[in-house]
Write a protein that holds these residues in place. Structure first.
Motif, PDB file in Angstrom:
ATOM      1  N   ILE A  32       0.786  -1.127  -0.062  1.00 16.48           N
ATOM      2  CA  ILE A  32       0.120   0.029   0.034  1.00 16.48           C
ATOM      3  C   ILE A  32       1.062   1.175   0.098  1.00 16.48           C
ATOM      4  N   ALA A  33       1.833   1.317   0.771  1.00 15.70           N
ATOM      5  CA  ALA A  33       2.746   2.394   0.922  1.00 15.70           C
ATOM      6  C   ALA A  33       3.244   2.590  -0.488  1.00 15.70           C
ATOM      7  N   ASP A  34       3.589   1.512  -1.200  1.00  9.34           N
ATOM      8  CA  ASP A  34       4.374   1.849  -2.586  1.00  9.34           C
ATOM      9  C   ASP A  34       3.432   2.427  -3.486  1.00  9.34           C
ATOM     10  N   GLN A  35       2.080   1.743  -3.467  1.00  6.78           N
ATOM     11  CA  GLN A  35       1.230   2.397  -4.523  1.00  6.78           C
ATOM     12  C   GLN A  35       0.750   3.845  -3.937  1.00  6.78           C
ATOM     13  N   ARG A  36       0.963   4.434  -2.872  1.00  3.70           N
ATOM     14  CA  ARG A  36       0.735   5.529  -2.329  1.00  3.70           C
ATOM     15  C   ARG A  36       1.658   6.672  -2.640  1.00  3.70           C
ATOM     16  N   ARG A  37       2.840   6.185  -3.186  1.00  4.89           N
ATOM     17  CA  ARG A  37       3.908   7.005  -3.565  1.00  4.89           C
ATOM     18  C   ARG A  37       3.558   8.107  -4.585  1.00  4.89           C
ATOM     19  N   LEU A  38       4.217   9.415  -4.483  1.00  6.34           N
ATOM     20  CA  LEU A  38       3.885  10.307  -5.434  1.00  6.34           C
ATOM     21  C   LEU A  38       4.257   9.865  -6.888  1.00  6.34           C
ATOM     22  N   SER A  39       5.330   8.926  -7.127  1.00  4.25           N
ATOM     23  CA  SER A  39       5.622   8.714  -8.206  1.00  4.25           C
ATOM     24  C   SER A  39       4.594   7.701  -8.912  1.00  4.25           C
ATOM     25  N   ARG A  40       3.987   6.980  -7.989  1.00  5.09           N
ATOM     26  CA  ARG A  40       2.860   6.063  -8.689  1.00  5.09           C
ATOM     27  C   ARG A  40       1.895   7.009  -9.151  1.00  5.09           C
ATOM     28  N   ARG A  41       1.550   8.128  -8.643  1.00  8.76           N
ATOM     29  CA  ARG A  41       0.430   8.795  -8.957  1.00  8.76           C
ATOM     30  C   ARG A  41       0.731   9.848 -10.226  1.00  8.76           C
ATOM     31  N   TRP A  42       2.084  10.419 -10.277  1.00 11.89           N
ATOM     32  CA  TRP A  42       2.210  11.343 -11.119  1.00 11.89           C
ATOM     33  C   TRP A  42       3.294  10.673 -12.243  1.00 11.89           C
ATOM     34  N   PHE A  86      17.367   4.767  -7.724  1.00 11.65           N
ATOM     35  CA  PHE A  86      16.268   5.567  -8.243  1.00 11.65           C
ATOM     36  C   PHE A  86      14.928   4.779  -7.704  1.00 11.65           C
ATOM     37  N   VAL A  87      15.270   3.606  -6.967  1.00  5.13           N
ATOM     38  CA  VAL A  87      13.753   2.920  -6.456  1.00  5.13           C
ATOM     39  C   VAL A  87      13.714   2.902  -5.130  1.00  5.13           C
ATOM     40  N   SER A  88      12.703   3.069  -4.528  1.00  7.13           N
ATOM     41  CA  SER A  88      12.674   3.016  -3.104  1.00  7.13           C
ATOM     42  C   SER A  88      13.176   1.635  -2.487  1.00  7.13           C
ATOM     43  N   PRO A  89      13.475   1.851  -1.163  1.00  3.03           N
ATOM     44  CA  PRO A  89      13.819   0.419  -0.470  1.00  3.03           C
ATOM     45  C   PRO A  89      12.709  -0.389  -0.328  1.00  3.03           C
ATOM     46  N   ASP A  90      11.721   0.061  -0.224  1.00  2.32           N
ATOM     47  CA  ASP A  90      10.442  -1.194  -0.071  1.00  2.32           C
ATOM     48  C   ASP A  90      10.244  -1.363  -1.408  1.00  2.32           C
ATOM     49  N   VAL A  92      12.342  -2.372  -3.739  1.00  2.00           N
ATOM     50  CA  VAL A  92      13.611  -3.061  -3.857  1.00  2.00           C
ATOM     51  C   VAL A  92      13.116  -4.507  -3.161  1.00  2.00           C
ATOM     52  N   GLU A  93      12.795  -4.384  -1.948  1.00  7.40           N
ATOM     53  CA  GLU A  93      12.756  -5.421  -0.893  1.00  7.40           C
ATOM     54  C   GLU A  93      11.563  -6.258  -1.618  1.00  7.40           C
ATOM     55  N   LEU A  94      10.256  -5.732  -2.071  1.00  7.79           N
ATOM     56  CA  LEU A  94       9.329  -6.488  -2.736  1.00  7.79           C
ATOM     57  C   LEU A  94       9.678  -7.185  -4.004  1.00  7.79           C
ATOM     58  N   LEU A  95      10.565  -6.417  -4.804  1.00  5.89           N
ATOM     59  CA  LEU A  95      11.186  -7.230  -5.918  1.00  5.89           C
ATOM     60  C   LEU A  95      11.984  -8.291  -5.731  1.00  5.89           C
ATOM     61  N   ILE A  96      12.744  -8.198  -4.671  1.00  7.40           N
ATOM     62  CA  ILE A  96      13.925  -9.416  -4.388  1.00  7.40           C
ATOM     63  C   ILE A  96      12.697 -10.422  -3.737  1.00  7.40           C
ATOM     64  N   LEU A 185      11.286   5.613  -6.304  1.00  6.38           N
ATOM     65  CA  LEU A 185      10.310   5.330  -7.345  1.00  6.38           C
ATOM     66  C   LEU A 185       9.604   3.936  -6.796  1.00  6.38           C
ATOM     67  N   ASP A 186       8.264   4.101  -7.082  1.00  2.00           N
ATOM     68  CA  ASP A 186       7.431   2.836  -6.726  1.00  2.00           C
ATOM     69  C   ASP A 186       7.765   1.651  -7.927  1.00  2.00           C
ATOM     70  N   ILE A 187       7.296   0.715  -7.521  1.00  2.00           N
ATOM     71  CA  ILE A 187       7.645  -0.438  -7.951  1.00  2.00           C
ATOM     72  C   ILE A 187       7.059  -0.652  -9.560  1.00  2.00           C
ATOM     73  N   GLN A 188       5.915  -0.061  -9.893  1.00  2.00           N
ATOM     74  CA  GLN A 188       5.194  -0.216 -10.979  1.00  2.00           C
ATOM     75  C   GLN A 188       5.924   0.768 -12.160  1.00  2.00           C
ATOM     76  N   THR A 189       6.498   1.982 -11.677  1.00  2.00           N
ATOM     77  CA  THR A 189       7.005   2.836 -12.477  1.00  2.00           C
ATOM     78  C   THR A 189       8.398   2.543 -12.667  1.00  2.00           C
TER      79      THR A 189
END
Length: 283
Positions: A32-42, A86-90, A92-96, A185-189
């Protein structure tokens, strides 16, 4: 006349406590925190079409120049550098974490069938371990397991045999949280950006194979449902047909959904494992 009570609930609060989501609450909060990042919105609404257009152009040119434009080692190094800076630690953790979870899932299938291949060993716990072609290996493992299951009967074990729930753990993951980042950045971006060097480094056939591997999510959910004798896994199917070959899709979106499906399936396996352990203790 009295004013009706007007509720103003938070969408995120409801998602965080949705009882139908089997994923651990701490992981849900990170998602949820990742999806609420500003990068996810903009940025994501811009990165998504940009990535698709660039990858489509690369694919078109590769039909004329069908060779590897970038060594896989260069792609690995570039993506790791990008994730670190360029990618948030959270994210990165979700990706790994996804690499570990998918390995746990395919190994569960291998341990509970007579497939004649050794267990998968891809369980990275740091960014550095995403090198050495981990992304490609992660896709190839799906094909190797499915091919190894050809002719192997699928059925839940007959009593007194029990399912083998070993090695469903998630080891501590080092997302390099103390490293200075220029962006978070969020994971989707992030996936939209990484899809570009990915399409450049792989051959056309390798890229198609990687994209198509995600169509096997439904296959693995069905296999898990049969082995565990549990229809819950079938609820998360997407209706993808593995005989439908089409790589002209929104790859970052497919990757994100694929990761969530794996999280759901893995969380349910962990729940079943806990139930099996409790039943064995009582017995």
């Amino acid at each position: 006349m009295a004013e009706p009570v007007r509720s103003d609930p938070s969408m995120w609060a409801a998602v965080a406590v949705d009882p139908a989501v089997p994923i651990d609450r701490a992981v849900v909060r990170k998602i949820i925190a990742d999806q609420r990042r500003l990068s996810r919105r903009w940025l994501y609404p811009l990165a998504r079409p940009f990535s698709r257009v660039v990858v489509a152009l690369i694919s078109a040119v590769k039909r004329v120049l069908p060779f590897r434009w970038m060594p896989l080692a260069t792609m690995d190094a570039l993506c790791i550098w990008y994730l670190r800076r360029f990618v948030s630690p959270d994210a990165v953790e979700l990706l790994i974490r996804h690499f570990v979870i998918e390995t746990n899932l395919v190994n569960f299938v291998l341990r509970n069938t007579d497939a004649a291949i050794p267990p998968v060993t891809l369980r990275p716990v740091s960014l550095a371990e995403l090198g050495d072609h981990a992304v490609v290996e992660h896709d190839v493992n799906v094909y190797d397991v499915l091919i190894a299951l050809d002719g192997v009967p699928l059925a839940p074990p007959s009593p007194p045999a029990r399912l083998d729930f070993a090695e469903l753990d998630i080891p501590p993951i080092d997302a390099e949280r103390r490293r200075l980042r220029l962006l978070r950045l969020d994971i989707q971006t992030a996936l939209c950006v990484m899809n570009i060097p990915f399409s450049m480094a792989l051959t056309m056939e390798e890229y198609r194979r990687a994209v198509h591997s995600m169509r096997f999510d439904d296959s693995f959910l069905e296999i898990l449902a049969v082995l565990c004798d549990d229809d819950t896994f079938r609820h998360w199917k997407n209706g993808e047909l593995t005989v439908w070959m089409d790589s002209n899709v929104d790859v970052p979106r497919m990757v994100y959904r694929h990761a969530l499906i794996c999280e759901y399936a893995h969380a349910h396996l962990v729940k079943l494992a806990a139930g099996a352990d409790a039943a064995a203790t009582e017995a």
